[in-house]
Design a protein around this motif. Structure first.
Motif, PDB file in Angstrom:
ATOM      1  N   PRO A 103      -2.908 -37.997 -42.255  1.00 31.57           N
ATOM      2  CA  PRO A 103      -2.553 -36.850 -43.106  1.00 31.57           C
ATOM      3  C   PRO A 103      -1.543 -35.912 -42.460  1.00 31.57           C
ATOM      4  CG  PRO A 103      -4.917 -37.242 -43.180  1.00 31.57           C
ATOM      5  CD  PRO A 103      -4.364 -38.146 -42.110  1.00 31.57           C
ATOM      6  N   GLU A 104      -1.634 -35.736 -41.142  1.00 36.89           N
ATOM      7  CA  GLU A 104      -0.676 -34.847 -40.473  1.00 36.89           C
ATOM      8  C   GLU A 104       0.744 -35.414 -40.533  1.00 36.89           C
ATOM      9  OE1 GLU A 104      -3.265 -36.603 -37.039  1.00 36.89           O
ATOM     10  OE2 GLU A 104      -3.467 -36.069 -39.152  1.00 36.89           O
ATOM     11  N   SER A 110       6.336 -34.953 -46.069  1.00 37.95           N
ATOM     12  CA  SER A 110       6.484 -34.255 -47.350  1.00 37.95           C
ATOM     13  C   SER A 110       7.600 -33.224 -47.329  1.00 37.95           C
ATOM     14  CB  SER A 110       5.167 -33.569 -47.734  1.00 37.95           C
ATOM     15  OG  SER A 110       4.133 -34.509 -47.896  1.00 37.95           O
ATOM     16  N   VAL A 111       7.842 -32.641 -46.168  1.00 37.26           N
ATOM     17  CA  VAL A 111       8.888 -31.623 -46.043  1.00 37.26           C
ATOM     18  C   VAL A 111      10.258 -32.206 -46.397  1.00 37.26           C
ATOM     19  CG1 VAL A 111      10.035 -30.042 -44.433  1.00 37.26           C
ATOM     20  CG2 VAL A 111       7.562 -30.359 -44.317  1.00 37.26           C
ATOM     21  N   HIS A 112      10.418 -33.518 -46.207  1.00 38.35           N
ATOM     22  CA  HIS A 112      11.716 -34.177 -46.420  1.00 38.35           C
ATOM     23  C   HIS A 112      11.793 -34.923 -47.756  1.00 38.35           C
ATOM     24  CE1 HIS A 112      12.661 -33.333 -42.216  1.00 38.35           C
ATOM     25  NE2 HIS A 112      11.474 -33.815 -41.903  1.00 38.35           N
ATOM     26  N   VAL A 131      -4.751 -32.915 -51.596  1.00 38.12           N
ATOM     27  CA  VAL A 131      -5.201 -31.558 -51.249  1.00 38.12           C
ATOM     28  C   VAL A 131      -5.161 -31.350 -49.740  1.00 38.12           C
ATOM     29  CG1 VAL A 131      -7.161 -29.969 -51.278  1.00 38.12           C
ATOM     30  CG2 VAL A 131      -6.604 -31.299 -53.328  1.00 38.12           C
ATOM     31  N   ASP A 132      -5.588 -32.354 -48.988  1.00 39.25           N
ATOM     32  CA  ASP A 132      -5.586 -32.271 -47.522  1.00 39.25           C
ATOM     33  C   ASP A 132      -4.161 -32.056 -47.003  1.00 39.25           C
ATOM     34  OD1 ASP A 132      -5.974 -32.476 -44.799  1.00 39.25           O
ATOM     35  OD2 ASP A 132      -6.693 -34.544 -44.812  1.00 39.25           O
ATOM     36  N   VAL A 133      -3.222 -32.849 -47.497  1.00 38.32           N
ATOM     37  CA  VAL A 133      -1.824 -32.725 -47.071  1.00 38.32           C
ATOM     38  C   VAL A 133      -1.269 -31.355 -47.474  1.00 38.32           C
ATOM     39  CG1 VAL A 133       0.518 -33.600 -47.412  1.00 38.32           C
ATOM     40  CG2 VAL A 133      -1.390 -35.206 -47.077  1.00 38.32           C
ATOM     41  N   ARG A 136      -2.423 -28.630 -45.192  1.00 34.02           N
ATOM     42  CA  ARG A 136      -1.721 -28.682 -43.902  1.00 34.02           C
ATOM     43  C   ARG A 136      -0.333 -28.032 -44.030  1.00 34.02           C
ATOM     44  NH1 ARG A 136      -4.153 -32.412 -40.285  1.00 34.02           N
ATOM     45  NH2 ARG A 136      -5.901 -33.512 -41.269  1.00 34.02           N
ATOM     46  N   LEU A 137       0.325 -28.280 -45.155  1.00 36.47           N
ATOM     47  CA  LEU A 137       1.627 -27.644 -45.388  1.00 36.47           C
ATOM     48  C   LEU A 137       1.464 -26.120 -45.449  1.00 36.47           C
ATOM     49  CD1 LEU A 137       3.068 -30.057 -48.106  1.00 36.47           C
ATOM     50  CD2 LEU A 137       3.997 -29.720 -45.809  1.00 36.47           C
ATOM     51  N   LEU A 138       0.413 -25.671 -46.105  1.00 33.08           N
ATOM     52  CA  LEU A 138       0.141 -24.238 -46.198  1.00 33.08           C
ATOM     53  C   LEU A 138      -0.098 -23.645 -44.815  1.00 33.08           C
ATOM     54  CD1 LEU A 138      -0.499 -21.668 -47.846  1.00 33.08           C
ATOM     55  CD2 LEU A 138      -2.864 -22.501 -48.033  1.00 33.08           C
ATOM     56  N   ALA A 139      -0.913 -24.320 -44.016  1.00 29.72           N
ATOM     57  CA  ALA A 139      -1.232 -23.829 -42.668  1.00 29.72           C
ATOM     58  C   ALA A 139       0.009 -23.760 -41.789  1.00 29.72           C
ATOM     59  CB  ALA A 139      -2.288 -24.724 -42.027  1.00 29.72           C
ATOM     60  N   ASP A 140       0.959 -24.681 -42.020  1.00 27.91           N
ATOM     61  CA  ASP A 140       2.188 -24.714 -41.213  1.00 27.91           C
ATOM     62  C   ASP A 140       3.292 -23.815 -41.788  1.00 27.91           C
ATOM     63  OD1 ASP A 140       1.056 -26.480 -39.414  1.00 27.91           O
ATOM     64  OD2 ASP A 140       1.833 -28.276 -40.415  1.00 27.91           O
ATOM     65  N   GLY A 141       2.993 -23.136 -42.888  1.00 28.77           N
ATOM     66  CA  GLY A 141       3.965 -22.204 -43.460  1.00 28.77           C
ATOM     67  C   GLY A 141       5.048 -22.831 -44.313  1.00 28.77           C
ATOM     68  N   HIS A 142       4.836 -24.059 -44.767  1.00 28.29           N
ATOM     69  CA  HIS A 142       5.855 -24.735 -45.585  1.00 28.29           C
ATOM     70  C   HIS A 142       5.656 -24.366 -47.067  1.00 28.29           C
ATOM     71  CE1 HIS A 142       7.517 -27.002 -42.289  1.00 28.29           C
ATOM     72  NE2 HIS A 142       6.351 -27.535 -41.995  1.00 28.29           N
TER      73      HIS A 142
END
Length: 228
Positions: A103-104, A110-112, A131-133, A136-142
């Protein structure tokens, strides 16, 4: 309003081009519609640049077991190239491969991604993985990436992803939405407590928040007004 919308489009364009948005400051007076069209042209050009190579990689991956392809993807290809390959893969094959990726790694990939190119893949993924992915995007500020995918995954999944997000984060995701029609259903799914946090955060985003209010349906505006 036009200046704000243009600024948001410049941020999206900078993300697409992988440059700092200050490098695109000269576009500040360009209309939002023209910037949106330019972003589409840039996205197509960047994807087409290595299209034959990418399609070749996709064809090779189809001949290998998904678990083996997943290892090669994570170790040798990296998130950016993997995103390009995913966009030309058969959706069923890509979804099967995604089930073997960490997932990480999927969140980095996903950013790309251009969400419009992978709708068929996302529709086949397990909702819990999406939802998991997303979290993770939310936690990383994306937040920009999350906003772009909201129109693809829909309000229900987006609400699960944004559960626990701050009022400020929700405002920023709302600002970057490519599909504004999902905003009212998303707000309807927020609890009064969470929506109250959004209203409280509006003081730090006064102009953008007023612009968002103007796009909402009357029921949403009435509910927000009752919490102010």
């Amino acid at each position: 309003m036009t200046a704000l919308t243009s600024a948001l489009e410049i941020t999206k364009l900078a993300h697409e081009m992988h440059v700092d948005e200050t490098e695109l400051a000269f576009l500040a007076t360009t209309s939002p519609d023209d910037l949106r069209d330019l972003r589409g042209i840039v996205s197509h050009a960047m994807f087409s640049r290595h299209e034959s190579r990418v399609k070749g990689l996709a064809a090779v991956s189809k001949k290998l077991p998904a678990a083996v392809t997943a290892k090669i993807t994570e170790i040798a290809m990296g998130p950016m190239l993997s995103a390009r390959v995913a966009a030309v893969m058969d959706p069923a094959d890509a979804a099967k491969l995604a089930g073997h990726l960490k997932p990480e790694f999927l969140s980095e990939l996903s950013v790309h991604l251009d969400p419009s190119r992978v709708e068929g893949i996302i529709a086949r993924l397990d909702e819990a993985l999406v939802v998991d992915v997303g979290r993770r995007l939310l936690a990383d500020g994306h937040l920009l990436t999350l906003a772009r995918f909201t129109g693809v995954v829909g309000p229900d999944v987006s609400l699960q992803v944004m559960d626990g997000a701050s009022g400020s984060e929700i405002i920023q995701v709302a600002l970057f939405l490519d599909e504004p029609s999902v905003l009212d259903p998303m707000l309807a799914g927020l609890s009064d407590e969470t929506l109250g946090e959004v209203v409280a955060a509006a003081g730090d985003h006064e102009e953008p928040f007023e612009a968002l209010l103007a796009t909402l349906e009357e029921d949403s505006r009435t509910r927000i007004a009752s919490l102010t």
